[in-house]
Scaffold this active site. Structure first.
Site, PDB file in Angstrom:
ATOM      1  N   LYS A  22      44.067  96.326  33.778  1.00  0.00           N
ATOM      2  CA  LYS A  22      45.377  95.874  33.248  1.00  0.00           C
ATOM      3  C   LYS A  22      46.012  96.967  32.394  1.00  0.00           C
ATOM      4  O   LYS A  22      47.175  97.316  32.576  1.00  0.00           O
ATOM      5  CB  LYS A  22      45.168  94.609  32.395  1.00  0.00           C
ATOM      6  CG  LYS A  22      46.368  94.238  31.534  1.00  0.00           C
ATOM      7  CD  LYS A  22      46.148  92.949  30.764  1.00  0.00           C
ATOM      8  CE  LYS A  22      45.590  93.068  29.386  1.00  0.00           C
ATOM      9  NZ  LYS A  22      46.492  93.593  28.357  1.00  0.00           N
ATOM     10  N   ASN A  23      45.226  97.485  31.442  1.00  0.00           N
ATOM     11  CA  ASN A  23      45.817  98.405  30.472  1.00  0.00           C
ATOM     12  C   ASN A  23      46.048  99.809  31.036  1.00  0.00           C
ATOM     13  O   ASN A  23      46.679 100.647  30.386  1.00  0.00           O
ATOM     14  CB  ASN A  23      44.968  98.442  29.197  1.00  0.00           C
ATOM     15  CG  ASN A  23      45.084  97.121  28.442  1.00  0.00           C
ATOM     16  OD1 ASN A  23      45.982  96.318  28.719  1.00  0.00           O
ATOM     17  ND2 ASN A  23      44.167  96.877  27.515  1.00  0.00           N
ATOM     18  N   ARG A  92      52.846  92.693  25.596  1.00  0.00           N
ATOM     19  CA  ARG A  92      52.872  93.802  24.644  1.00  0.00           C
ATOM     20  C   ARG A  92      53.339  95.107  25.302  1.00  0.00           C
ATOM     21  O   ARG A  92      53.994  95.939  24.682  1.00  0.00           O
ATOM     22  CB  ARG A  92      51.453  93.981  24.072  1.00  0.00           C
ATOM     23  CG  ARG A  92      51.347  95.026  23.020  1.00  0.00           C
ATOM     24  CD  ARG A  92      52.132  94.614  21.820  1.00  0.00           C
ATOM     25  NE  ARG A  92      52.231  95.647  20.831  1.00  0.00           N
ATOM     26  CZ  ARG A  92      53.033  95.566  19.788  1.00  0.00           C
ATOM     27  NH1 ARG A  92      53.777  94.507  19.591  1.00  0.00           N
ATOM     28  NH2 ARG A  92      53.089  96.539  18.920  1.00  0.00           N
ATOM     29  N   CYS A 116      49.287  89.521  22.678  1.00  0.00           N
ATOM     30  CA  CYS A 116      48.392  88.622  21.947  1.00  0.00           C
ATOM     31  C   CYS A 116      48.646  88.775  20.454  1.00  0.00           C
ATOM     32  O   CYS A 116      48.786  89.887  19.947  1.00  0.00           O
ATOM     33  CB  CYS A 116      46.944  88.944  22.270  1.00  0.00           C
ATOM     34  SG  CYS A 116      46.496  88.504  23.955  1.00  0.00           S
ATOM     35  N   ARG A 121      51.209  93.716  14.769  1.00  0.00           N
ATOM     36  CA  ARG A 121      51.214  94.812  15.743  1.00  0.00           C
ATOM     37  C   ARG A 121      52.476  95.656  15.543  1.00  0.00           C
ATOM     38  O   ARG A 121      53.472  95.503  16.256  1.00  0.00           O
ATOM     39  CB  ARG A 121      51.075  94.262  17.165  1.00  0.00           C
ATOM     40  CG  ARG A 121      49.756  93.502  17.308  1.00  0.00           C
ATOM     41  CD  ARG A 121      49.486  93.015  18.691  1.00  0.00           C
ATOM     42  NE  ARG A 121      49.070  94.079  19.596  1.00  0.00           N
ATOM     43  CZ  ARG A 121      48.688  93.866  20.851  1.00  0.00           C
ATOM     44  NH1 ARG A 121      48.659  92.646  21.328  1.00  0.00           N
ATOM     45  NH2 ARG A 121      48.330  94.868  21.623  1.00  0.00           N
ATOM     46  N   PRO A 122      52.413  96.582  14.566  1.00  0.00           N
ATOM     47  CA  PRO A 122      53.603  97.370  14.237  1.00  0.00           C
ATOM     48  C   PRO A 122      53.949  98.383  15.335  1.00  0.00           C
ATOM     49  O   PRO A 122      53.114  98.700  16.181  1.00  0.00           O
ATOM     50  CB  PRO A 122      53.188  98.112  12.955  1.00  0.00           C
ATOM     51  CG  PRO A 122      51.707  98.153  12.981  1.00  0.00           C
ATOM     52  CD  PRO A 122      51.243  96.945  13.756  1.00  0.00           C
ATOM     53  N   ILE A 123      55.195  98.897  15.297  1.00  0.00           N
ATOM     54  CA  ILE A 123      55.589  99.936  16.275  1.00  0.00           C
ATOM     55  C   ILE A 123      56.112 101.189  15.564  1.00  0.00           C
ATOM     56  O   ILE A 123      56.808 102.000  16.157  1.00  0.00           O
ATOM     57  CB  ILE A 123      56.638  99.423  17.294  1.00  0.00           C
ATOM     58  CG1 ILE A 123      57.897  98.881  16.584  1.00  0.00           C
ATOM     59  CG2 ILE A 123      56.054  98.393  18.228  1.00  0.00           C
ATOM     60  CD1 ILE A 123      59.093  98.769  17.524  1.00  0.00           C
ATOM     61  N   ASP A 124      55.765 101.323  14.268  1.00  0.00           N
ATOM     62  CA  ASP A 124      56.275 102.476  13.514  1.00  0.00           C
ATOM     63  C   ASP A 124      55.894 103.809  14.157  1.00  0.00           C
ATOM     64  O   ASP A 124      56.680 104.759  14.159  1.00  0.00           O
ATOM     65  CB  ASP A 124      55.780 102.409  12.057  1.00  0.00           C
ATOM     66  CG  ASP A 124      54.265 102.324  11.971  1.00  0.00           C
ATOM     67  OD1 ASP A 124      53.692 101.379  12.554  1.00  0.00           O
ATOM     68  OD2 ASP A 124      53.642 103.206  11.346  1.00  0.00           O
ATOM     69  N   ASP A 297      38.575  95.368  22.399  1.00  0.00           N
ATOM     70  CA  ASP A 297      38.820  94.286  23.359  1.00  0.00           C
ATOM     71  C   ASP A 297      37.527  93.639  23.851  1.00  0.00           C
ATOM     72  O   ASP A 297      37.558  92.569  24.458  1.00  0.00           O
ATOM     73  CB  ASP A 297      39.625  94.804  24.568  1.00  0.00           C
ATOM     74  CG  ASP A 297      41.040  95.182  24.172  1.00  0.00           C
ATOM     75  OD1 ASP A 297      41.494  94.766  23.093  1.00  0.00           O
ATOM     76  OD2 ASP A 297      41.698  95.916  24.941  1.00  0.00           O
ATOM     77  N   ARG A 387      46.369  86.255  32.145  1.00  0.00           N
ATOM     78  CA  ARG A 387      47.120  87.473  31.836  1.00  0.00           C
ATOM     79  C   ARG A 387      46.310  88.721  32.150  1.00  0.00           C
ATOM     80  O   ARG A 387      46.886  89.787  32.396  1.00  0.00           O
ATOM     81  CB  ARG A 387      47.533  87.511  30.359  1.00  0.00           C
ATOM     82  CG  ARG A 387      48.629  86.521  30.029  1.00  0.00           C
ATOM     83  CD  ARG A 387      49.117  86.697  28.627  1.00  0.00           C
ATOM     84  NE  ARG A 387      49.383  88.102  28.360  1.00  0.00           N
ATOM     85  CZ  ARG A 387      49.564  88.636  27.167  1.00  0.00           C
ATOM     86  NH1 ARG A 387      49.538  87.854  26.113  1.00  0.00           N
ATOM     87  NH2 ARG A 387      49.796  89.904  27.023  1.00  0.00           N
TER      88      ARG A 387
END
Ligand code: EPU
Length: 415
Positions: A22-23, A92, A116, A121-124, A297, A387
């Site tokens: 998946k990832n 995500r 999830c 879950r920051p995106i900085d 994970d 998922r």
């Protein structure tokens, strides 16, 4: 809400093949937007996150043909459109639209990205990488008339921020050096894909150097899913079953397999298939960190082994709060205490339970526990497990497991 009804404590036999990761698949699907040509992706898993990613690239005008695990994406005629908020909220990996759309259109929108919800879950770091390459942000829209190669220094390793930095750098003018990048196998497979598309990328210890260009067509095979492989290994140990697991990349799973073997698991590799025997006879002490260390994970997947066997502890250094699943897991038995980012887990006899899957991997941990526990268990919110695990009910049934899926009454049960 969909449900799995599981009749546990059955010995499993036969063989199962690990699906495409998946990832690894998700970054490549979004990367096709940065490519001006036709891309072919093989071994693409049939999971709901992939379906959402395909819808998101179709919105931008990508012509996608999907059949038998192969995805052909023609991105020659794209037109910028605002991505649907509802689709972005579902996965995500929609954050990869930031890098892919800035690379292709010079414009991208900051959205409410999903995934999830086991932690903040920051995106900085994604935004930092974009701004280093020349993007300016105003009212939630990032723009860059021209991305320009530069040095990007990450203060921690982030899969998502590294993926976005690679996507943008692949089309930036000149050379970009990315320091302290994530180096998970799925990040390396994005590098492999971009190289096939004509991007020159050098890998050194602690940095990637990318020479931007206009990437063209690429044909690439998705690597096997190491988290799914680890899930089958735990399932074999939990149920005392030595079914064969095909398509495992042992190298990717070293940090997961080593503590299991040290604590009594016996691995056999025969004719390219892995089988697992033995029992865990000592407490497991797991510390997660970016690759090549123990993958976060897989911590909800190893916790059921601690409950069934000799207890242990999990320290999660990637997602400090990723322990919400434990309240559900201990309905099957055992117990835990939590201190900061460390959970102490106590063993107990596994019994059937009714639980609700809180997130994808937490849900998978509940499913393998139910398969090991005597009696009938119910797992609600089962669609969250779809998922990341392709056709999980039929593949487990083929191994001799006894379980059924009841879709939610409102819909087919897919996310
Ligand atoms: N982080 C920041 N700022 C950022 C980005 C990340 O502080 O801008 C921090 C996070 O808070 C976290 C750490 O960096 O503490 C690592 O996060 P990362 O960015 O690597 O995670 P991600 O890209 O959002 C991917 C996987 C996750 C997996 C993590 C870690 C995908 C689609 N998701 O998430 O997978 O847990 O890497 O390996 O690839 C799953 O498959 O179930 C899953 C959650």
């Amino acid at each position: 809400m969909g449900k799995f009804i599981v009749f546990g404590n059955k010995k499993l036999n036969g063989e199962v093949t690990v699906g495409g990761s998946k990832n690894a698949a998700l970054p490549l699907i979004f990367a096709t937007l940065a490519i001006e040509g036709v891309s072919t992706l093989r071994n693409v898993p049939d999971i709901s996150d992939v379906g959402v990613a395909i819808e998101l690239i179709r919105e931008q005008g990508a012509a996608v043909v999907r059949g038998g695990g192969t995805l052909t994406v023609d991105s020659r005629n794209l037109v910028y459109r605002s991505p649907s908020v509802d689709l972005c909220k579902k996965i995500r990996a929609s954050t990869y639209l930031l890098g892919a759309m800035l690379a292709r259109f010079g414009k991208a929108e900051i959205q409410d990205f999903g995934g999830c919800n086991f932690a903040e879950r920051p995106i900085d770091m994604h935004l930092y990488a974009a701004s280093r390459l020349g993007a300016k942000t105003e009212n939630g829209i990032m723009r860059a008339d021209r991305l320009t190669g530069t040095d990007i220094y990450f203060d921690k390793q982030s899969v998502g921020a590294t993926v976005n930095a690679l996507l943008m750098a692949s089309r930036a003018v000149g050379k970009t050096r990315i320091f302290n990048p994530a180096s998970e196998p799925h990040v390396k497979s994005l590098i492999g894909f971009l190289r096939r598309a004509g991007v020159k990328i050098e890998e050194r210890y602690g940095s990637f150097t990318v020479y931007g260009t206009v990437p063209e067509s690429a044909d690439f095979e998705i690597i096997p899913d190491m988290i799914e492989a680890g899930t089958f290994v735990s399932l074999a140990l939990l149920t005392g079953s030595s079914f064969k697991i095909r398509g495992v990349n042992i190298g990717h799973l070293r940090s997961f397999l080593e503590p299991l073997v040290k604590s009594g698991a016996i691995l056999r590799l025969e004719d390219g298939a892995l089988s697992v025997g033995g029992e865990i006879d000592a407490p497991l002490h797991i510390v997660t960190a970016p690759y090549p260390d123990f993958p976060t994970d897989l911590q909800p997947i190893v916790a059921p082994l601690m409950i069934k066997y000799s207890g242990g502890s999990i320290t999660d250094n990637v997602w400090h709060g990723r322990f919400g699943y434990l309240d559900e897991l201990i309905r099957f038995g055992g117990g835990y205490t939590l201190s900061g980012n460390r959970a102490e887990i106590y063993s107990g006899k596994l019994r059937s339970a009714s639980v609700k899957a809180p997130d994808l991997r937490g849900g998978a941990g509940l499913l393998i526990s139910a398969l090991s526990a005597e009696g009938e268990s119910v797992i609600e919110n089962s669609e969250i497990i779809d998922r990341g695990y392709e056709n999980i009910v039929s593949r487990l049934s083929a191994l001799g497991a006894s379980l059924t899926s009841l879709p939610s009454s409102a819909s087919s049960g897919k996310v």
